[in-house]
Design an enzyme around this catalytic site. Structure first.
Site, PDB file in Angstrom:
ATOM      1  N   LYS A 289       0.850  -1.183   0.000  1.00  0.00           N
ATOM      2  CA  LYS A 289       0.000   0.000   0.000  1.00  0.00           C
ATOM      3  C   LYS A 289       0.890   1.239   0.000  1.00  0.00           C
ATOM      4  O   LYS A 289       1.819   1.343   0.795  1.00  0.00           O
ATOM      5  CB  LYS A 289      -0.913  -0.010   1.222  1.00  0.00           C
ATOM      6  CG  LYS A 289      -2.045   0.996   1.163  1.00  0.00           C
ATOM      7  CD  LYS A 289      -3.038   0.767   2.287  1.00  0.00           C
ATOM      8  CE  LYS A 289      -4.219   1.726   2.165  1.00  0.00           C
ATOM      9  NZ  LYS A 289      -5.214   1.504   3.240  1.00  0.00           N
ATOM     10  N   GLU A 377     -19.518  -5.265   9.917  1.00  0.00           N
ATOM     11  CA  GLU A 377     -20.432  -4.438  10.704  1.00  0.00           C
ATOM     12  C   GLU A 377     -21.462  -5.272  11.461  1.00  0.00           C
ATOM     13  O   GLU A 377     -21.749  -5.001  12.634  1.00  0.00           O
ATOM     14  CB  GLU A 377     -21.136  -3.430   9.787  1.00  0.00           C
ATOM     15  CG  GLU A 377     -20.227  -2.392   9.175  1.00  0.00           C
ATOM     16  CD  GLU A 377     -19.530  -2.851   7.900  1.00  0.00           C
ATOM     17  OE1 GLU A 377     -18.706  -2.093   7.371  1.00  0.00           O
ATOM     18  OE2 GLU A 377     -19.819  -3.981   7.437  1.00  0.00           O
ATOM     19  N   ARG A 405     -25.684  -2.326   6.990  1.00  0.00           N
ATOM     20  CA  ARG A 405     -25.346  -3.739   6.811  1.00  0.00           C
ATOM     21  C   ARG A 405     -25.608  -4.556   8.069  1.00  0.00           C
ATOM     22  O   ARG A 405     -25.552  -5.780   8.026  1.00  0.00           O
ATOM     23  CB  ARG A 405     -23.881  -3.871   6.397  1.00  0.00           C
ATOM     24  CG  ARG A 405     -23.615  -3.289   5.018  1.00  0.00           C
ATOM     25  CD  ARG A 405     -22.260  -3.689   4.502  1.00  0.00           C
ATOM     26  NE  ARG A 405     -22.228  -3.552   3.037  1.00  0.00           N
ATOM     27  CZ  ARG A 405     -21.310  -4.104   2.256  1.00  0.00           C
ATOM     28  NH1 ARG A 405     -20.361  -4.848   2.776  1.00  0.00           N
ATOM     29  NH2 ARG A 405     -21.340  -3.929   0.949  1.00  0.00           N
TER      30      ARG A 405
END
Length: 634
Positions: A289, A377, A405
């Site tokens: 990243k 979640e 969600r």
């Protein structure tokens, strides 16, 4: 496509077909230029930097090998897709990224046919791409390839595993690419692992695999021709040769990797080798990243979305003003630590947003009592419910749009049991540049019908602290607090915390002509509007409701008896929230005032700055003042 010697190669790549005309030896230069272009633009126009720097070679390889947009690439999550946007007709518009009326920060099919599926949240790519692959088979589009690119952070989401499970049960030729950027699932074992990939993707290996399978079938050692058995046999053969096995092969999905995701030429070879293999398959790539920009490589979290920065020195351009109000999220984070110091039962939970929600303060102060559960979640809510059932007091912090969600979990695992926990919905209302996928527009409306919930929103930072204290100290069950992204209005917010009586609002301004009822920090726009029209002789009473549920019925009776003009204001969808609750109360109790509801209209709202979006939706002080004038004149 004629390449000019006076131009960078990237300048003459407008669409992937231009890229595919280049000789492969030029692709390293394309990657370097693409990476630098992302750095150049984002240094002045803030966006999500690190993830897209890590996928440059993958992006170039995908568009070089596959016939996009006919072949479908489904990105998960959209933070990885900036290079994709630049190569698919949006290079010249890239500087408008995340700006009002500019291009979106996420893939959006309405913006480009190269964006196969919208990607603002995580973990949906495998399910969506599988649906596309099955649809292609049903339509006999046998030459169409479908690729899901999933960041391995998204692999913590339950939907990703549901997709994996189903991918092995239905005929499809889906290719899943797992972008593993230092949250490793398997350790890369260097040259040996690449050698194993060379074997398992080669035509020689696959011919050998089929010949062995056919021979065993003739000997009646294998007597079932189902695809699942073939894949399981292949994985068993590979495990025998490599002495390795992994999760994906357990799902009967052919696995290749891990490989270096920054070697564009090797990626092209692999993709060409495996793209036409039958059945679902997964290519595991290792990336860094922030690749190519040292500060971002060294601090991935800080450089995920760094704001403006000096591209030469790597210095982030941050203006510190001690006189400015603090972020709501930081008020939450520091207050939670204060409460946790008072009561060892208090714990903090967040699904993969410890920095964004400022749960990081709790993690530093009480590392054993703070939990980052990953992009999950629903699990965060049910995990919190389990903690509450055993006597802990969880503060579960979830972004408002992500809580959608966990709706089923909230109903069945929390509300039904009347569990004492505090749910803090960060990023409620319009959030700005992240746009439609991230606006926390719906929570007031989708939470209000659920029994056993207390739903609240603070006018300012001081009241956020008070509501957190109230939820901890007085709530008979589940206590919800919603608050926005960004800074509030107050500089001095470290009050001695007090209980705000549940179900009680407050009168902020007395008046006789119109009653304005607001909930949450958007009430500060109403305060400005009321001050503006006061100079015109319009007398407005302003009530801060604080609680949507239970709503202050005594206050509403007062309004119903005294006023025939009422305006409701909320930073949420106008259908189903505060305005709807007020209308229902008035109808149920025989009051007949004219009610004007101000909120987010019945549409998905684009990206832009908060002032721009407030004006677009009529939520800024000027628009509210104009609605007050209209009501007085009608």
């Amino acid at each position: 496509m004629a390449e000019s010697k006076d131009e960078h190669i990237l300048n003459v790549i407008n669409y992937p077909e231009d890229l595919r005309q280049l000789p492969q030896e030029k692709l390293g230069q394309v990657c370097a230029e693409l990476r630098q272009y992302i750095i150049d633009i984002l240094s002045e126009n803030p966006g999500h930097l690190g993830a897209s720097l890590g996928t440059v070679e993958l992006t170039v390889a995908l568009h070089y090998v596959f016939n996009t947009p006919y072949d479908r690439i489904v990105w998960d999550v959209g933070h990885q897709a900036y290079g994709h946007k630049i190569l698919t007709g949006r290079r010249e518009a890239f500087h408008t990224l995340r700006k009002f009326k500019g291009i979106s920060g996420f893939p959006n099919p309405e913006e480009s046919p190269y964006d196969a599926f919208i990607a603002g949240h995580a973990s949906n790519s495998i399910s969506a791409a599988m649906g596309m692959s099955v649809a292609s088979a049903l339509k006999e589009e046998n030459n169409r390839h479908v690729i899901a690119v999933i960041g391995d952070g998204a692999m913590t989401g339950g939907l990703a595993f549901e997709g994996l499970n189903n991918a092995s049960a239905n005929p499809n030729n889906l290719l899943i690419i797992l972008n593993d950027n230092d949250m490793a699932i398997d350790d890369c074992v260097g040259g040996l692992s690449q050698y194993l990939v060379d074997i398992t993707t080669s035509q020689t290996y696959n011919k050998m695999r089929y010949d062995v399978y056919r021979g065993l079938k003739k000997m009646k050692l294998i007597n079932n021709d189902r695809r699942g058995n073939i894949i399981r046999f292949n994985n068993s053969l590979k495990a025998l040769l490599t002495q390795q096995h992994n999760l994906f092969e357990g799902f009967s999905i052919r696995y290749f990797g891990p490989v270096d995701g920054h070697d564009v030429n090797y990626m092209i070879k692999l993709l060409n080798d495996i793209k036409d293999l039958q059945g679902p398959k997964l290519l595991h790539i290792k990336t860094t990243k922030g690749k190519g920009f040292k500060p971002a490589e060294e601090s991935a979290t800080e450089w995920h979305a760094p704001g403006k920065f000096n591209k030469e020195t790597g210095q982030r351009i941050i203006v510190h003003n001690l006189n400015e109000p603090q972020l709501y999220q930081d008020v939450f984070g520091h207050t939670l630590v204060e409460l946790a110091e008072q009561d060892e039962r208090i714990v903090g939970i967040t699904p993969a947003m410890p920095t964004g929600s400022s749960m990081i303060h709790m993690m530093k102060a009480f590392p054993k009592r703070a939990f980052d559960v990953g992009i999950a979640e629903g699990h965060s809510v049910t995990f919190s419910a389990g903690l509450a059932k055993e006597g802990m007091i969880p503060f579960c912090n979830v972004y408002s749009s992500f809580m959608q969600r966990a709706y089923d979990n909230l109903i069945h695992d929390v509300a039904l049991q009347k569990l004492h926990m505090v749910i803090c919905l960060d990023r409620a209302g319009l959030v700005g540049e992240d746009g439609a996928t991230h606006h926390g527009m719906f929570d007031l409306a989708y939470l209000r019908p659920i029994p056993n919930l207390i739903i609240s929103s603070p006018l300012n930072e001081l009241d956020l602290r008070n509501l957190m204290y109230t939820g901890y100290k007085e709530a008979p069950g589940t206590f919800v607090i919603r608050y926005p992204r960004g800074k509030g209005e107050m500089k001095d917010w470290r009050n001695e915390m007090k209980v705000l009586p549940i179900g009680k609002g407050q009168l902020l301004n007395e008046g006789d002509d119109i009653a304005v009822l607001s909930i949450g920090p958007i009430g500060n726009e109403a305060i400005k509007a009321i001050s503006e029209v006061a100079g015109e002789g319009i007398s407005v009473a302003h009530y801060d409701m604080i609680y949507l549920k239970p709503i202050d019925e005594e206050l509403l009776h007062e309004v119903g008896r005294k006023f025939n003009r009422v305006i409701t204001i909320e930073n949420g969808v106008v259908k189903g929230g505060l305005g709807s609750a007020v209308l229902e109360f008035m109808a149920d109790n025989g009051y007949t005032p004219r009610v004007k509801r101000i909120g987010i209209p019945d549409s998905f709202i684009e990206h832009g700055s908060i002032p721009e979006l407030y004006e677009l939706c009529g939520l800024n002080a000027g628009s509210i003042a104009e609605e007050i004038r209209k009501m007085m004149n009608d």
